[in-house]
Write a protein that holds these residues in place. Structure first.
Motif, PDB file in Angstrom:
ATOM      1  N   TRP A   1      10.323   0.810   1.203  1.00 64.00           N
ATOM      2  CA  TRP A   1       9.488   1.977   0.933  1.00 64.00           C
ATOM      3  C   TRP A   1      10.127   2.794  -0.182  1.00 64.00           C
ATOM      4  O   TRP A   1      11.301   3.190  -0.083  1.00 64.00           O
ATOM      5  CB  TRP A   1       9.346   2.837   2.174  1.00 64.00           C
ATOM      6  CG  TRP A   1       8.487   2.235   3.255  1.00 64.00           C
ATOM      7  CD1 TRP A   1       7.165   2.515   3.500  1.00 64.00           C
ATOM      8  CD2 TRP A   1       8.888   1.287   4.253  1.00 64.00           C
ATOM      9  NE1 TRP A   1       6.715   1.797   4.586  1.00 64.00           N
ATOM     10  CE2 TRP A   1       7.755   1.025   5.069  1.00 64.00           C
ATOM     11  CE3 TRP A   1      10.085   0.619   4.532  1.00 64.00           C
ATOM     12  CZ2 TRP A   1       7.786   0.138   6.139  1.00 64.00           C
ATOM     13  CZ3 TRP A   1      10.118  -0.270   5.599  1.00 64.00           C
ATOM     14  CH2 TRP A   1       8.988  -0.504   6.384  1.00 64.00           C
TER      15      TRP A   1
ATOM     16  N   ASP B   1       9.473   6.246  -2.597  1.00 66.56           N
ATOM     17  CA  ASP B   1       8.606   7.414  -2.624  1.00 66.56           C
ATOM     18  C   ASP B   1       7.948   7.598  -3.995  1.00 66.56           C
ATOM     19  O   ASP B   1       8.220   6.855  -4.946  1.00 66.56           O
ATOM     20  CB  ASP B   1       9.361   8.674  -2.182  1.00 66.56           C
ATOM     21  CG  ASP B   1      10.424   9.135  -3.170  1.00 66.56           C
ATOM     22  OD1 ASP B   1      10.387   8.732  -4.355  1.00 66.56           O
ATOM     23  OD2 ASP B   1      11.306   9.916  -2.769  1.00 66.56           O
TER      24      ASP B   1
ATOM     25  N   THR C   1      10.075  13.809   5.533  1.00 65.04           N
ATOM     26  CA  THR C   1       8.872  12.982   5.502  1.00 65.04           C
ATOM     27  C   THR C   1       8.513  12.694   4.058  1.00 65.04           C
ATOM     28  O   THR C   1       8.607  13.572   3.196  1.00 65.04           O
ATOM     29  CB  THR C   1       7.702  13.696   6.192  1.00 65.04           C
ATOM     30  OG1 THR C   1       8.044  13.938   7.565  1.00 65.04           O
ATOM     31  CG2 THR C   1       6.427  12.856   6.136  1.00 65.04           C
TER      32      THR C   1
ATOM     33  N   TYR D   1       5.382   4.100  -1.403  1.00 67.36           N
ATOM     34  CA  TYR D   1       4.786   2.792  -1.649  1.00 67.36           C
ATOM     35  C   TYR D   1       5.579   1.764  -0.848  1.00 67.36           C
ATOM     36  O   TYR D   1       6.812   1.769  -0.856  1.00 67.36           O
ATOM     37  CB  TYR D   1       4.842   2.442  -3.132  1.00 67.36           C
ATOM     38  CG  TYR D   1       4.132   3.442  -4.016  1.00 67.36           C
ATOM     39  CD1 TYR D   1       2.754   3.433  -4.131  1.00 67.36           C
ATOM     40  CD2 TYR D   1       4.860   4.399  -4.727  1.00 67.36           C
ATOM     41  CE1 TYR D   1       2.097   4.348  -4.943  1.00 67.36           C
ATOM     42  CE2 TYR D   1       4.220   5.319  -5.544  1.00 67.36           C
ATOM     43  CZ  TYR D   1       2.830   5.289  -5.646  1.00 67.36           C
ATOM     44  OH  TYR D   1       2.192   6.205  -6.441  1.00 67.36           O
ATOM     45  N   ARG D   2       4.851   0.885  -0.180  1.00 64.75           N
ATOM     46  CA  ARG D   2       5.502  -0.132   0.635  1.00 64.75           C
ATOM     47  C   ARG D   2       5.397  -1.492  -0.053  1.00 64.75           C
ATOM     48  O   ARG D   2       4.307  -1.928  -0.430  1.00 64.75           O
ATOM     49  CB  ARG D   2       4.862  -0.206   2.014  1.00 64.75           C
ATOM     50  CG  ARG D   2       5.475  -1.261   2.938  1.00 64.75           C
ATOM     51  CD  ARG D   2       4.775  -1.241   4.282  1.00 64.75           C
ATOM     52  NE  ARG D   2       5.277  -2.277   5.173  1.00 64.75           N
ATOM     53  CZ  ARG D   2       4.817  -2.475   6.408  1.00 64.75           C
ATOM     54  NH1 ARG D   2       3.845  -1.700   6.880  1.00 64.75           N
ATOM     55  NH2 ARG D   2       5.331  -3.434   7.150  1.00 64.75           N
TER      56      ARG D   2
ATOM     57  N   ASP E   1      10.792  -5.235   4.040  1.00 60.08           N
ATOM     58  CA  ASP E   1       9.857  -4.173   3.672  1.00 60.08           C
ATOM     59  C   ASP E   1      10.675  -3.071   3.041  1.00 60.08           C
ATOM     60  O   ASP E   1      11.713  -2.656   3.589  1.00 60.08           O
ATOM     61  CB  ASP E   1       9.106  -3.634   4.897  1.00 60.08           C
ATOM     62  CG  ASP E   1       8.073  -4.611   5.409  1.00 60.08           C
ATOM     63  OD1 ASP E   1       7.079  -4.848   4.694  1.00 60.08           O
ATOM     64  OD2 ASP E   1       8.256  -5.137   6.525  1.00 60.08           O
TER      65      ASP E   1
ATOM     66  N   THR F   1       5.754  10.407   1.323  1.00 56.60           N
ATOM     67  CA  THR F   1       4.682   9.476   0.999  1.00 56.60           C
ATOM     68  C   THR F   1       5.304   8.402   0.121  1.00 56.60           C
ATOM     69  O   THR F   1       5.926   8.708  -0.895  1.00 56.60           O
ATOM     70  CB  THR F   1       3.538  10.165   0.251  1.00 56.60           C
ATOM     71  OG1 THR F   1       2.994  11.192   1.096  1.00 56.60           O
ATOM     72  CG2 THR F   1       2.443   9.175  -0.105  1.00 56.60           C
TER      73      THR F   1
ATOM     74  N   GLY G   1       0.823  -1.196   0.000  1.00 55.08           N
ATOM     75  CA  GLY G   1       0.000   0.000   0.000  1.00 55.08           C
ATOM     76  C   GLY G   1       0.856   1.245   0.000  1.00 55.08           C
ATOM     77  O   GLY G   1       2.066   1.186  -0.259  1.00 55.08           O
ATOM     78  N   SER G   2       0.250   2.376   0.281  1.00 52.56           N
ATOM     79  CA  SER G   2       0.937   3.661   0.314  1.00 52.56           C
ATOM     80  C   SER G   2       0.801   4.259   1.707  1.00 52.56           C
ATOM     81  O   SER G   2      -0.274   4.208   2.314  1.00 52.56           O
ATOM     82  CB  SER G   2       0.339   4.615  -0.726  1.00 52.56           C
ATOM     83  OG  SER G   2       0.955   5.887  -0.669  1.00 52.56           O
ATOM     84  N   GLU G   3       1.908   4.813   2.232  1.00 58.75           N
ATOM     85  CA  GLU G   3       1.885   5.389   3.578  1.00 58.75           C
ATOM     86  C   GLU G   3       2.985   6.424   3.725  1.00 58.75           C
ATOM     87  O   GLU G   3       3.925   6.481   2.925  1.00 58.75           O
ATOM     88  CB  GLU G   3       2.062   4.284   4.625  1.00 58.75           C
ATOM     89  CG  GLU G   3       3.345   3.483   4.456  1.00 58.75           C
ATOM     90  CD  GLU G   3       3.364   2.219   5.310  1.00 58.75           C
ATOM     91  OE1 GLU G   3       2.363   1.480   5.273  1.00 58.75           O
ATOM     92  OE2 GLU G   3       4.369   2.000   6.009  1.00 58.75           O
ATOM     93  N   LYS G   4       2.865   7.251   4.760  1.00 55.78           N
ATOM     94  CA  LYS G   4       3.893   8.249   5.033  1.00 55.78           C
ATOM     95  C   LYS G   4       4.943   7.668   5.965  1.00 55.78           C
ATOM     96  O   LYS G   4       4.618   6.940   6.908  1.00 55.78           O
ATOM     97  CB  LYS G   4       3.270   9.493   5.665  1.00 55.78           C
ATOM     98  CG  LYS G   4       2.517  10.372   4.683  1.00 55.78           C
ATOM     99  CD  LYS G   4       2.129  11.687   5.315  1.00 55.78           C
ATOM    100  CE  LYS G   4       1.460  12.599   4.287  1.00 55.78           C
ATOM    101  NZ  LYS G   4       1.091  13.921   4.862  1.00 55.78           N
ATOM    102  N   ILE G   5       6.208   7.982   5.688  1.00 54.22           N
ATOM    103  CA  ILE G   5       7.301   7.554   6.554  1.00 54.22           C
ATOM    104  C   ILE G   5       8.144   8.768   6.923  1.00 54.22           C
ATOM    105  O   ILE G   5       8.275   9.712   6.133  1.00 54.22           O
ATOM    106  CB  ILE G   5       8.182   6.472   5.903  1.00 54.22           C
ATOM    107  CG1 ILE G   5       8.875   7.005   4.644  1.00 54.22           C
ATOM    108  CG2 ILE G   5       7.385   5.221   5.614  1.00 54.22           C
ATOM    109  CD1 ILE G   5       9.959   6.072   4.137  1.00 54.22           C
TER     110      ILE G   5
END
Length: 274
Positions: A245, A247, A208, A212-213, A243, A210, A191-195
């Motif tokens: 991530w 961007d 920071t 894709y994980r 995992d 956004t 999914g997509s999330e902020k890290i």
């Protein structure tokens, strides 16, 4: 990975930044396999007496070479291949990482490449025993390294091993990503999330993203330093859950993996301004 980055204030005070002595001095140094005795003398040979100012990193700023991405994030294989290429093409990079082994204190390190530097690549590592190692790829000289223990001083690696080549060059940063692309199984877009990336050990600011994980299983090699013979080595990691991530611009931002035996690493790829 649950282990957080240890404090690096002491390392920043004790280990100066990028070398700034004349390259001619380094070439003269390279004529000997071992050219200085002791950690402090070896570090001064490359570093001079003052640290380089920290890299500027306004939040959200990325190099033009890593902004756009043509690959479709829903196609993991193609998207990750594109992400690795972006790291390879980037004019500069800065990566910090931590390593954990069950029952041991975490090890930590960083690696960087900057345009116009005397070093084509610089890699710092502090083992779980607290031994500090510095590795370099110097234009016109080749691979060099020094360590607080196990080596008599700054050493020119005249016959580099596979471990030397991986740990003293950009392949240290690229290798684990390329291993992932080449060996990943059950690869999927979660999914997509902020890290949030914390401030790096060398002064690159927090940021920071956004992202894709992706998750899956892969095989890789981890770098190490053997104290007794005073040499680089590689640890085989035949199977690890990861995992990753990436961007929205297609640039890797974090890679975390853990093997069944509890060995694990987390890499954080910081955006830098060039």
């Amino acid at each position: 990975m649950s282990t957080s980055m240890p404090s690096t204030e002491q390392e920043l005070e004790e280990v100066p930044g990028q070398p700034n002595w004349l390259l001619s001095l380094l070439v003269a140094v390279a004529s000997l396999a071992v050219v200085a005795s002791g950690w402090s003398v070896a570090r001064l040979t490359l570093d001079g007496e003052s640290a380089v100012p920290p890299l500027a990193d306004p939040v959200g700023v990325e190099s033009p070479l890593v902004r756009a991405v043509d690959a479709d994030p829903s196609d993991p294989e193609v998207f990750l291949e594109s992400a690795v290429q972006k790291v390879r093409d980037a004019p500069a990079f800065h990566v910090s990482y931590t390593r954990t082994v069950e029952g041991e204190e975490p090890a930590q390190g960083w690696a960087r490449h900057e345009p116009g530097s005397d070093t084509a690549f610089e890699h710092y590592f502090e083992s779980s025993e607290g031994v500090r190692v510095h590795r370099y790829d110097l234009p016109g000289t080749g691979f060099m390294m020094t360590a607080e223990k196990g080596l008599p001083g700054m050493t020119v690696l005249t016959q580099p091993t596979e471990a030397d080549r991986r740990l003293c060059s950009e392949e240290f940063v690229l290798g684990v990503l390329e291993d992932l692309v080449e060996t990943a199984t059950d690869l999927e877009l979660v999914g997509s999330e902020k890290i949030d990336l914390p401030e790096s050990t060398r002064g690159v600011g927090a940021s920071t993203h956004t992202a894709y994980r992706y998750s899956g299983t892969f095989a890789t090699e981890a770098g190490d330093y053997l104290l007794e013979p005073g040499r680089n080595s590689l640890v085989q990691v035949p199977e690890a859950r990861f995992d990753l991530w990436v961007d929205e611009g297609g640039h890797p931002r974090r890679l975390s993996y853990t093997a069944p035996n509890g060995f694990g690493e987390t890499y954080e790829y910081h955006p830098v301004e060039t």
